[in-house]
Design a protein around this motif. Sequence first.
Motif, PDB file in Angstrom:
ATOM      1  N   ILE C  49       0.833  -1.211   0.000  1.00 48.18           N
ATOM      2  CA  ILE C  49       0.000   0.000   0.000  1.00 48.18           C
ATOM      3  C   ILE C  49       0.867   1.260   0.000  1.00 48.18           C
ATOM      4  O   ILE C  49       0.636   2.183  -0.768  1.00 48.18           O
ATOM      5  CB  ILE C  49      -0.927   0.004   1.232  1.00 48.18           C
ATOM      6  N   PHE C  50       1.891   1.261   0.877  1.00 47.24           N
ATOM      7  CA  PHE C  50       2.675   2.483   1.046  1.00 47.24           C
ATOM      8  C   PHE C  50       4.017   2.424   0.312  1.00 47.24           C
ATOM      9  O   PHE C  50       4.973   3.082   0.702  1.00 47.24           O
ATOM     10  CB  PHE C  50       2.909   2.756   2.534  1.00 47.24           C
ATOM     11  N   ALA C  51       4.075   1.639  -0.777  1.00 46.71           N
ATOM     12  CA  ALA C  51       5.341   1.472  -1.488  1.00 46.71           C
ATOM     13  C   ALA C  51       6.032   2.795  -1.809  1.00 46.71           C
ATOM     14  O   ALA C  51       7.228   2.945  -1.557  1.00 46.71           O
ATOM     15  CB  ALA C  51       5.118   0.644  -2.748  1.00 46.71           C
ATOM     16  N   PRO C  52       5.312   3.803  -2.335  1.00 44.67           N
ATOM     17  CA  PRO C  52       5.993   5.054  -2.683  1.00 44.67           C
ATOM     18  C   PRO C  52       6.626   5.730  -1.466  1.00 44.67           C
ATOM     19  O   PRO C  52       7.640   6.413  -1.598  1.00 44.67           O
ATOM     20  CB  PRO C  52       4.876   5.907  -3.257  1.00 44.67           C
ATOM     21  N   LEU C  53       6.032   5.552  -0.278  1.00 46.85           N
ATOM     22  CA  LEU C  53       6.571   6.188   0.920  1.00 46.85           C
ATOM     23  C   LEU C  53       7.741   5.398   1.491  1.00 46.85           C
ATOM     24  O   LEU C  53       8.638   5.955   2.112  1.00 46.85           O
ATOM     25  CB  LEU C  53       5.482   6.312   1.993  1.00 46.85           C
ATOM     26  N   ILE C  54       7.715   4.087   1.314  1.00 47.51           N
ATOM     27  CA  ILE C  54       8.734   3.236   1.933  1.00 47.51           C
ATOM     28  C   ILE C  54       9.977   3.157   1.054  1.00 47.51           C
ATOM     29  O   ILE C  54      11.102   3.234   1.541  1.00 47.51           O
ATOM     30  CB  ILE C  54       8.161   1.821   2.180  1.00 47.51           C
ATOM     31  N   ALA C  55       9.771   3.006  -0.256  1.00 42.23           N
ATOM     32  CA  ALA C  55      10.919   2.818  -1.139  1.00 42.23           C
ATOM     33  C   ALA C  55      11.691   4.130  -1.275  1.00 42.23           C
ATOM     34  O   ALA C  55      11.105   5.172  -1.549  1.00 42.23           O
ATOM     35  CB  ALA C  55      10.440   2.348  -2.506  1.00 42.23           C
ATOM     36  N   PRO C  56      13.028   4.081  -1.081  1.00 41.78           N
ATOM     37  CA  PRO C  56      13.826   5.311  -1.157  1.00 41.78           C
ATOM     38  C   PRO C  56      14.036   5.792  -2.603  1.00 41.78           C
ATOM     39  O   PRO C  56      14.260   6.967  -2.847  1.00 41.78           O
ATOM     40  CB  PRO C  56      15.147   4.922  -0.514  1.00 41.78           C
ATOM     41  N   TYR C  57      13.993   4.864  -3.574  1.00 39.19           N
ATOM     42  CA  TYR C  57      14.231   5.241  -4.971  1.00 39.19           C
ATOM     43  C   TYR C  57      13.059   4.798  -5.825  1.00 39.19           C
ATOM     44  O   TYR C  57      12.202   4.036  -5.384  1.00 39.19           O
ATOM     45  CB  TYR C  57      15.512   4.580  -5.501  1.00 39.19           C
ATOM     46  N   SER C  58      13.087   5.229  -7.073  1.00 40.29           N
ATOM     47  CA  SER C  58      12.083   4.744  -8.016  1.00 40.29           C
ATOM     48  C   SER C  58      12.434   3.306  -8.390  1.00 40.29           C
ATOM     49  O   SER C  58      13.609   2.970  -8.521  1.00 40.29           O
ATOM     50  CB  SER C  58      12.077   5.619  -9.263  1.00 40.29           C
ATOM     51  N   PRO C  59      11.459   2.449  -8.566  1.00 38.89           N
ATOM     52  CA  PRO C  59      11.769   1.056  -8.885  1.00 38.89           C
ATOM     53  C   PRO C  59      12.260   0.892 -10.325  1.00 38.89           C
ATOM     54  O   PRO C  59      12.815  -0.141 -10.661  1.00 38.89           O
ATOM     55  CB  PRO C  59      10.434   0.352  -8.690  1.00 38.89           C
ATOM     56  N   VAL C  60      12.034   1.875 -11.140  1.00 38.80           N
ATOM     57  CA  VAL C  60      12.444   1.715 -12.532  1.00 38.80           C
ATOM     58  C   VAL C  60      13.541   2.699 -12.943  1.00 38.80           C
ATOM     59  O   VAL C  60      14.080   2.601 -14.032  1.00 38.80           O
ATOM     60  CB  VAL C  60      11.237   1.867 -13.492  1.00 38.80           C
ATOM     61  N   GLY C  61      13.866   3.636 -12.034  1.00 39.76           N
ATOM     62  CA  GLY C  61      14.853   4.668 -12.388  1.00 39.76           C
ATOM     63  C   GLY C  61      16.248   4.063 -12.550  1.00 39.76           C
ATOM     64  O   GLY C  61      16.776   3.416 -11.646  1.00 39.76           O
ATOM     65  N   GLN C  62      16.836   4.230 -13.682  1.00 46.67           N
ATOM     66  CA  GLN C  62      18.151   3.643 -13.923  1.00 46.67           C
ATOM     67  C   GLN C  62      19.253   4.631 -13.548  1.00 46.67           C
ATOM     68  O   GLN C  62      19.090   5.833 -13.629  1.00 46.67           O
ATOM     69  CB  GLN C  62      18.282   3.251 -15.393  1.00 46.67           C
ATOM     70  N   ASP C  63      20.366   4.060 -13.107  1.00 45.53           N
ATOM     71  CA  ASP C  63      21.520   4.880 -12.737  1.00 45.53           C
ATOM     72  C   ASP C  63      22.746   4.072 -13.125  1.00 45.53           C
ATOM     73  O   ASP C  63      23.324   3.348 -12.317  1.00 45.53           O
ATOM     74  CB  ASP C  63      21.499   5.154 -11.226  1.00 45.53           C
ATOM     75  N   LEU C  64      23.117   4.180 -14.408  1.00 44.51           N
ATOM     76  CA  LEU C  64      24.126   3.278 -14.940  1.00 44.51           C
ATOM     77  C   LEU C  64      25.488   3.458 -14.280  1.00 44.51           C
ATOM     78  O   LEU C  64      26.315   2.545 -14.304  1.00 44.51           O
ATOM     79  CB  LEU C  64      24.233   3.446 -16.453  1.00 44.51           C
ATOM     80  N   ALA C  65      25.720   4.627 -13.671  1.00 43.01           N
ATOM     81  CA  ALA C  65      27.002   4.852 -12.993  1.00 43.01           C
ATOM     82  C   ALA C  65      27.124   3.943 -11.772  1.00 43.01           C
ATOM     83  O   ALA C  65      28.215   3.537 -11.390  1.00 43.01           O
ATOM     84  CB  ALA C  65      27.128   6.310 -12.574  1.00 43.01           C
ATOM     85  N   ASN C  66      25.970   3.623 -11.147  1.00 39.27           N
ATOM     86  CA  ASN C  66      25.992   2.824  -9.920  1.00 39.27           C
ATOM     87  C   ASN C  66      25.487   1.411 -10.154  1.00 39.27           C
ATOM     88  O   ASN C  66      24.765   0.864  -9.337  1.00 39.27           O
ATOM     89  CB  ASN C  66      25.140   3.506  -8.848  1.00 39.27           C
ATOM     90  N   ARG C  67      25.821   0.801 -11.266  1.00 36.77           N
ATOM     91  CA  ARG C  67      25.272  -0.528 -11.512  1.00 36.77           C
ATOM     92  C   ARG C  67      26.022  -1.601 -10.710  1.00 36.77           C
ATOM     93  O   ARG C  67      27.203  -1.470 -10.407  1.00 36.77           O
ATOM     94  CB  ARG C  67      25.273  -0.866 -12.999  1.00 36.77           C
ATOM     95  N   LEU C  68      25.232  -2.629 -10.319  1.00 38.55           N
ATOM     96  CA  LEU C  68      25.772  -3.793  -9.615  1.00 38.55           C
ATOM     97  C   LEU C  68      26.566  -3.442  -8.362  1.00 38.55           C
ATOM     98  O   LEU C  68      27.610  -4.031  -8.068  1.00 38.55           O
ATOM     99  CB  LEU C  68      26.633  -4.635 -10.568  1.00 38.55           C
ATOM    100  N   MET C  69      26.058  -2.423  -7.611  1.00 42.69           N
ATOM    101  CA  MET C  69      26.727  -2.058  -6.354  1.00 42.69           C
ATOM    102  C   MET C  69      26.310  -3.041  -5.275  1.00 42.69           C
ATOM    103  O   MET C  69      25.141  -3.429  -5.195  1.00 42.69           O
ATOM    104  CB  MET C  69      26.312  -0.650  -5.926  1.00 42.69           C
ATOM    105  N   PRO C  70      27.235  -3.475  -4.419  1.00 41.31           N
ATOM    106  CA  PRO C  70      26.860  -4.368  -3.314  1.00 41.31           C
ATOM    107  C   PRO C  70      26.018  -3.619  -2.285  1.00 41.31           C
ATOM    108  O   PRO C  70      25.977  -2.394  -2.295  1.00 41.31           O
ATOM    109  CB  PRO C  70      28.214  -4.785  -2.725  1.00 41.31           C
ATOM    110  N   PRO C  71      25.346  -4.353  -1.387  1.00 41.68           N
ATOM    111  CA  PRO C  71      24.531  -3.715  -0.352  1.00 41.68           C
ATOM    112  C   PRO C  71      25.359  -2.700   0.432  1.00 41.68           C
ATOM    113  O   PRO C  71      26.515  -2.959   0.778  1.00 41.68           O
ATOM    114  CB  PRO C  71      24.122  -4.888   0.544  1.00 41.68           C
ATOM    115  N   SER C  72      24.782  -1.529   0.691  1.00 44.60           N
ATOM    116  CA  SER C  72      25.486  -0.485   1.434  1.00 44.60           C
ATOM    117  C   SER C  72      24.445   0.370   2.143  1.00 44.60           C
ATOM    118  O   SER C  72      23.249   0.082   2.065  1.00 44.60           O
ATOM    119  CB  SER C  72      26.281   0.386   0.455  1.00 44.60           C
ATOM    120  N   ALA C  73      24.902   1.412   2.833  1.00 46.95           N
ATOM    121  CA  ALA C  73      23.971   2.277   3.548  1.00 46.95           C
ATOM    122  C   ALA C  73      23.020   2.969   2.578  1.00 46.95           C
ATOM    123  O   ALA C  73      21.852   3.201   2.873  1.00 46.95           O
ATOM    124  CB  ALA C  73      24.742   3.305   4.375  1.00 46.95           C
ATOM    125  N   GLU C  74      23.525   3.315   1.384  1.00 47.97           N
ATOM    126  CA  GLU C  74      22.682   3.992   0.399  1.00 47.97           C
ATOM    127  C   GLU C  74      21.688   3.041  -0.255  1.00 47.97           C
ATOM    128  O   GLU C  74      20.522   3.341  -0.412  1.00 47.97           O
ATOM    129  CB  GLU C  74      23.563   4.621  -0.679  1.00 47.97           C
TER     130      GLU C  74
END
Lengths: 250, 281, 298
Positions: C49-74
């Motif tokens: 229900i509250f996906a837009p409020l919970i998710a920090p980023y867009s689920p489809v927004g691409q950011d090719l500079a940060n691809r395949l980054m391991p889990p981190s604080a960001e």
Amino acid sequence: MKKAAIHLEDLSISYGKTPVVFDVEFSVAEGESFALVGESGSGKSTILRAISGLAPDWTGKISVLGKPRGHAPDRAFAKTCQMVFQDPYGSLHPRKTVDDCLAEPLAVHGIGGRDTRVKDMLDAVGLDQRFRFRFPHQLSGGQRQRVAIARALMLEPRVMLLDEPTSALDVSVQAEILNLLKKLRREQGLTYLMVTHNLPVVSFLCDRMAVMRHGRVVEIAKVDALKTGRLANPYSRELYAASGGTLQPA
Amino acid sequence: MSAPLLDIENLTVTFPTSRGPVDVVKGISFSLGRERLGIVGESGSGKSMTGRSILRLIRKPGRVTADRMTFDGIDLLSQSERQMRELRGARISMVMQDPKFSLNPVMTIGDQIGEALLTHGKLPRRELKARVLSMLEAVRINEPERVANLYPHEVSGGMGQRVMIAMMLIPEPDLLIADEPTSALDVSVQAQVLDIIDDLVTGKGMGLILISHDLNLVSRYCDRILVMNSGEIVESCKAGDLNKATHAYTKGLLAAMPRMDEERDELPVLDRSTWTTGAGT
Amino acid sequence: MIDWLLDDSPTSRLQANLGRAWRVWTALLRNPLAVVGALIVLVLVVMAIFAPLIAPYSPVGQDLANRLMPPSAEHWMGTDELGRDIYSRVVYGARITLLIVTMVAVIAAPIGLVVGAVSGYFGGWVDRVLMGVTDIFLSMPKLILALAFVAALGPGIENAIIAIAITAWPVYARIARAETITFRDSEFISAVRLQGASATRVILRHVLPLCASSTIVRVTLDMAGIILTAAGLGFLGLGAQPPLPEWGAMISRGRNFILDQWWVATMPGFAIILVSLGFCFLGDGLRDVLDPKQGEKQ
């Protein structure tokens, strides 16, 4: 003689291919209380089920209040004749309140004023209004049987088929239900056809009885013959003695 | 009279419910010699629980406590579960209401009776068979050889109950507890079954506890009667003196039964408020 | 309030029904596993229900500079091959999962219930025909049958839902039939028949309510299977289509990197396992409180 409430002629009933009742004939007068007695497997309950339409495989003639019966339950018949079952634990829907249970027949027949009718009926069968919204598991055996009787009376039938209505109950509760059945019959002029194996109950509630064995009626007697121990048929006398009665010459 | 066969003092059976523990049997005491004792009561009176607690068959979370519960000098309360298993069947037997649920549906009747004997001692095959057949005869089964090879669903209720009795009596126990042994049977068969129990019990000098809701039946087949109501013994009398009962409950029960020559217009109804505080069942 | 709910002598239909629901609820709360299951399912619903409020980023927004980054604080769960935040995609994926399970339940359970109840109530040739059809469906492996349907209807969420529903109903029909047969000849059904009620009324008003609880239990237990089938279809590219963040499809994409970038496939995998487990626990708990053979008697 008055018009017969229930009239059976040459009635034979079978379950699938097994015949269980053979050529039974008797008539119950209007307002009479008639008992069918016998041991298990004698076919006494089967006769009730055939009259009500629950046992459809029969040949012969059945008429109720002058109207011939079909082989299945039907709406018009429902308003003249109802049945009370033996097991108060199995005859109420486990997920429906007393109120639902009593209002259902009214809903089926599109009868209005359900609220008052349900309340009046609870009074008539001696159940307090606080039982109205209880589920069956919140009621005792005797209370359940009162609900079952109330349900049967909701459509104001003239004829009641009673299938061992008290055999699953304790002695003291049995007395209450028997009193209730007697009172209702007196007040509403009902005709009873009761199946039982308990002869003293017949003595209390009935006018006449038919003794059944192996699917046949062996004797039809007035209740006085039972009270005085003057039954004629050897099997009836055996049954009478086994129930603790003292036999007299017929 | 010598030391009693069974001696029970202050027996209480408790079940926990969401509204706190409820005593189904409230501190009853009685003793039994080699005689026939009837326990009568309506449903919920605790009569079956009394019978079961003697065999320690009360399932958790039910709890049985008593000041004394001895059987032939053995303290039943301190017996281990294993010792109890040796007692059950061998020295104390129980016949239940419905044979349909107590017999193993995939074993022949002869095998089941034989097994009841074997669990409590070894016997050569031929002797075992002879014992089984004579036991079947003792419960008045006409063709024991044929019946021994039948399965439980192939016999009638009355015969099933007689088989049960044969099974329970073949190890020759000292005490038989019969819990509503004939309620599922027709009147004529009822008398037969009870006569058989009666014969065997008196013949072998056993003790019998007959538990039933039927006052008349119990008074016909027992020497002594205990009437139970909501977990207490309200009346204890000789079977013949039942009509001289003193307690209001017993009197009420007797009066509430319709008679064969019934002339009363209305049956007297028990007024429960006179001796119990709790609501009736 | 609670006294009102637990009143032994309710004064209205509403109070009686609420009281019963309350008793089921409190019985459920006494089962720790069921509580865990209910919490997991609750979290899933809240996330959806509250996906837009919970998710920090867009689920489809691409950011090719940060691809395949391991889990981190960001990026709590790292990023995928197009630089999308996996955590956000998992959160949005809850919507798709929830949509699929509810839709399948809403379509399959009623069909199964009605087919089963009708079949059990009438018996005879009606029973033979309906159960014949049911058995045909039941004899085919779920995923294969769903695959065949999707292949015929074309890939996509809607078709995946329809395909799964078509494979799910036979089980409910079987259960409903078995239950119906046990009380078809019982006295309370005979009693309504004698009152002149039509077969439709008997089935809808008296038979179905009794089958409902075991079906609810079964549906809850099946949810795990439905999620897995949906994920399987997604994995094979026949379910939700990219860029939709469907968990199965996400695993499928992550397969390419599973040795070096384990989180891409593992994170949605965890989500699937956790939610499936949640439904299983809840279903088990519900069975204990709803099963008419166990409850109600006390």
